[in-house]
Design an enzyme around this catalytic site. Structure first.
Site, PDB file in Angstrom:
ATOM      1  N   ARG A  99      24.731  18.795  46.888  1.00  0.00           N
ATOM      2  CA  ARG A  99      24.209  17.498  47.318  1.00  0.00           C
ATOM      3  C   ARG A  99      24.861  17.022  48.613  1.00  0.00           C
ATOM      4  NH1 ARG A  99      22.334  15.876  41.961  1.00  0.00           N
ATOM      5  NH2 ARG A  99      21.201  13.922  42.016  1.00  0.00           N
TER       6      ARG A  99
ATOM      7  N   ARG B 269      19.130   5.841  30.372  1.00  0.00           N
ATOM      8  CA  ARG B 269      20.096   6.169  31.427  1.00  0.00           C
ATOM      9  C   ARG B 269      20.401   4.929  32.250  1.00  0.00           C
ATOM     10  NH1 ARG B 269      18.956  11.831  34.548  1.00  0.00           N
ATOM     11  NH2 ARG B 269      19.929  10.644  36.230  1.00  0.00           N
TER      12      ARG B 269
ATOM     13  N   LYS C 170      13.268  18.101  39.674  1.00  0.00           N
ATOM     14  CA  LYS C 170      14.183  19.260  39.619  1.00  0.00           C
ATOM     15  C   LYS C 170      14.480  19.655  38.173  1.00  0.00           C
ATOM     16  CE  LYS C 170      17.501  17.179  41.906  1.00  0.00           C
ATOM     17  NZ  LYS C 170      16.946  15.833  42.149  1.00  0.00           N
TER      18      LYS C 170
ATOM     19  N   ARG D 284      10.849   6.560  33.544  1.00  0.00           N
ATOM     20  CA  ARG D 284      11.784   7.281  32.678  1.00  0.00           C
ATOM     21  C   ARG D 284      12.819   6.329  32.086  1.00  0.00           C
ATOM     22  NH1 ARG D 284      15.319  12.219  34.937  1.00  0.00           N
ATOM     23  NH2 ARG D 284      16.433  10.541  35.968  1.00  0.00           N
TER      24      ARG D 284
ATOM     25  N   ARG E  87      20.386   5.530  44.887  1.00  0.00           N
ATOM     26  CA  ARG E  87      20.431   6.994  44.783  1.00  0.00           C
ATOM     27  C   ARG E  87      19.596   7.635  45.886  1.00  0.00           C
ATOM     28  NH1 ARG E  87      18.469   7.195  38.783  1.00  0.00           N
ATOM     29  NH2 ARG E  87      18.294   9.442  39.043  1.00  0.00           N
TER      30      ARG E  87
HETATM   31  P1  B4P Z   1      13.741  14.882  37.741  1.00  0.00           P
HETATM   32  O1  B4P Z   1      13.678  14.985  39.201  1.00  0.00           O
HETATM   33  O2  B4P Z   1      13.575  16.145  36.977  1.00  0.00           O
HETATM   34  O3  B4P Z   1      15.080  14.070  37.528  1.00  0.00           O
HETATM   35  P2  B4P Z   1      16.569  14.588  37.539  1.00  0.00           P
HETATM   36  O4  B4P Z   1      16.682  16.069  37.483  1.00  0.00           O
HETATM   37  O5  B4P Z   1      17.202  13.861  36.442  1.00  0.00           O
HETATM   38  O6  B4P Z   1      17.162  14.193  38.947  1.00  0.00           O
HETATM   39  P3  B4P Z   1      18.263  13.152  39.393  1.00  0.00           P
HETATM   40  O7  B4P Z   1      18.504  13.517  40.814  1.00  0.00           O
HETATM   41  O8  B4P Z   1      17.774  11.792  39.133  1.00  0.00           O
HETATM   42  O9  B4P Z   1      19.535  13.247  38.447  1.00  0.00           O
HETATM   43  P4  B4P Z   1      20.834  14.167  38.357  1.00  0.00           P
HETATM   44  O10 B4P Z   1      20.997  14.349  36.919  1.00  0.00           O
HETATM   45  O11 B4P Z   1      20.773  15.386  39.204  1.00  0.00           O
HETATM   46  O12 B4P Z   1      12.602  13.986  37.060  1.00  0.00           O
HETATM   47  C1  B4P Z   1      12.522  12.607  37.145  1.00  0.00           C
HETATM   48  C2  B4P Z   1      11.322  12.066  36.354  1.00  0.00           C
HETATM   49  O13 B4P Z   1      10.098  12.458  36.962  1.00  0.00           O
HETATM   50  C3  B4P Z   1      11.230  12.551  34.891  1.00  0.00           C
HETATM   51  O14 B4P Z   1      10.962  11.448  34.073  1.00  0.00           O
HETATM   52  C4  B4P Z   1      10.063  13.525  34.878  1.00  0.00           C
HETATM   53  O15 B4P Z   1       9.359  13.535  33.655  1.00  0.00           O
HETATM   54  C5  B4P Z   1       9.196  12.990  35.996  1.00  0.00           C
HETATM   55  N1  B4P Z   1       8.403  14.037  36.630  1.00  0.00           N
HETATM   56  C6  B4P Z   1       8.826  15.294  36.935  1.00  0.00           C
HETATM   57  N2  B4P Z   1       7.840  15.999  37.527  1.00  0.00           N
HETATM   58  C7  B4P Z   1       6.745  15.158  37.607  1.00  0.00           C
HETATM   59  C8  B4P Z   1       5.424  15.289  38.130  1.00  0.00           C
HETATM   60  N3  B4P Z   1       4.986  16.433  38.691  1.00  0.00           N
HETATM   61  N4  B4P Z   1       4.590  14.221  38.071  1.00  0.00           N
HETATM   62  C9  B4P Z   1       5.010  13.049  37.504  1.00  0.00           C
HETATM   63  N5  B4P Z   1       6.254  12.862  36.980  1.00  0.00           N
HETATM   64  C10 B4P Z   1       7.118  13.899  37.026  1.00  0.00           C
HETATM   65  O16 B4P Z   1      22.008  13.238  38.963  1.00  0.00           O
HETATM   66  C11 B4P Z   1      22.437  12.028  38.388  1.00  0.00           C
HETATM   67  C12 B4P Z   1      23.733  11.519  39.052  1.00  0.00           C
HETATM   68  O17 B4P Z   1      24.834  12.473  38.824  1.00  0.00           O
HETATM   69  C13 B4P Z   1      23.721  11.362  40.554  1.00  0.00           C
HETATM   70  O18 B4P Z   1      23.176  10.114  40.962  1.00  0.00           O
HETATM   71  C14 B4P Z   1      25.244  11.488  40.895  1.00  0.00           C
HETATM   72  O19 B4P Z   1      25.939  10.310  40.598  1.00  0.00           O
HETATM   73  C15 B4P Z   1      25.717  12.554  39.938  1.00  0.00           C
HETATM   74  N6  B4P Z   1      25.670  13.915  40.510  1.00  0.00           N
HETATM   75  C16 B4P Z   1      24.900  14.938  40.025  1.00  0.00           C
HETATM   76  N7  B4P Z   1      25.095  16.049  40.777  1.00  0.00           N
HETATM   77  C17 B4P Z   1      25.974  15.722  41.746  1.00  0.00           C
HETATM   78  C18 B4P Z   1      26.542  16.444  42.837  1.00  0.00           C
HETATM   79  N8  B4P Z   1      26.222  17.729  43.075  1.00  0.00           N
HETATM   80  N9  B4P Z   1      27.420  15.810  43.670  1.00  0.00           N
HETATM   81  C19 B4P Z   1      27.756  14.536  43.434  1.00  0.00           C
HETATM   82  N10 B4P Z   1      27.250  13.791  42.424  1.00  0.00           N
HETATM   83  C20 B4P Z   1      26.363  14.361  41.581  1.00  0.00           C
END
Ligand code: B4P
Length: 192
Positions: free
Chosen positions: A89, A134, A14, A128, A145
């Site tokens: 979410r 992180r 995402k 990552r 998660r």
């Molecule tokens: P991403 O999927 O881009 O990771 P992310 O955006 O950080 O998602 P995540 O769900 O983990 O974290 P968030 O900050 O929203 O990529 C992951 C990895 O994959 C990267 O290293 C990337 O390079 C790699 N990648 C991407 N595309 C690829 C491909 N095609 N091939 C290979 N590799 C690839 O949330 C973090 C925390 O915040 C949550 O656990 C929760 O505690 C809180 N939170 C956030 N939003 C919330 C909400 N709305 N409600 C409640 N809690 C919330």
């Protein structure tokens, strides 16, 4: 306005795909994860409360993230559109987002869902974790998660399917290839 929800489990890509979409369509990027991490590093009371939950792989309470999005929508009044990354979410968050957008006389154009299996998610996030620093990118917390996603977030997919807005996109492959599929889905979007 073009308002896109980028949906999917942790590690689905995402954040990665948001960067590409933001540049191409001049949208405002709202990542609740990034906003929360900003609060944590600034040491605000909200950040202190959120940190323990995030480090444990749990969701932050709905009222906290809904309030954050409400503020951002007001702050960016007049934007061409938004990309919601990691929000909503839970079903209450999805309902609140509909109500907030209605207040601004707009709505969600499309929900683009990156579909990736658990084994690949864990592998990506463990990788990552080796460089991100992180606290939530370790295998035990990643599995927590994914469990939170399966129990609390996946019902949001049905919420949007009922509205006819959900588009599933296979999320394994080169980043550019997946971006191409997202662009194709957006080209078919009804813009309000
Ligand atoms: P991403 O999927 O881009 O990771 P992310 O955006 O950080 O998602 P995540 O769900 O983990 O974290 P968030 O900050 O929203 O990529 C992951 C990895 O994959 C990267 O290293 C990337 O390079 C790699 N990648 C991407 N595309 C690829 C491909 N095609 N091939 C290979 N590799 C690839 O949330 C973090 C925390 O915040 C949550 O656990 C929760 O505690 C809180 N939170 C956030 N939003 C919330 C909400 N709305 N409600 C409640 N809690 C919330």
């Amino acid at each position: 306005m073009l308002n896109i929800v980028l949906f999917g489990p942790p590690g689905a890509g995402k954040g990665t795909q948001s960067q590409m979409l933001v540049e191409k369509y001049s949208l405002v990027h709202l990542s609740t994860g990034d906003i929360l991490r900003g609060e944590v590093s600034a040491g605000t009371p909200l950040g202190l409360k959120a940190k323990a939950l995030m480090d444990a792989g749990s969701l932050v309470p709905d009222d906290v993230v809904i309030g954050m999005i409400d503020n951002k929508l007001t702050q960016h009044k007049g934007a061409a559109g938004f990309i919601f990354d990691g929000f909503p979410r839970t079903v209450p968050q999805a309902e609140a987002l509909d109500a907030l957008l209605a207040k601004h006389a707009t709505n969600i154009s499309h929900v683009l869902a990156l579909e990736v299996g658990e084994r690949e998610l864990v592998a990506r996030l463990v990788l990552r974790g080796q460089s991100s620093g992180r606290a939530d990118d370790n295998e035990e917390t990643i599995r927590k998660r994914v469990h939170e996603y399966n129990t609390k977030t996946s019902p949001v997919a049905d919420f949007y399917k009922q509205q006819g807005k959900y588009v599933g996109i296979y999320g394994i492959g080169a980043v550019e290839e997946i971006a191409g599929k997202l662009n194709k889905a957006i080209a078919g979007t009804k813009v309000h």
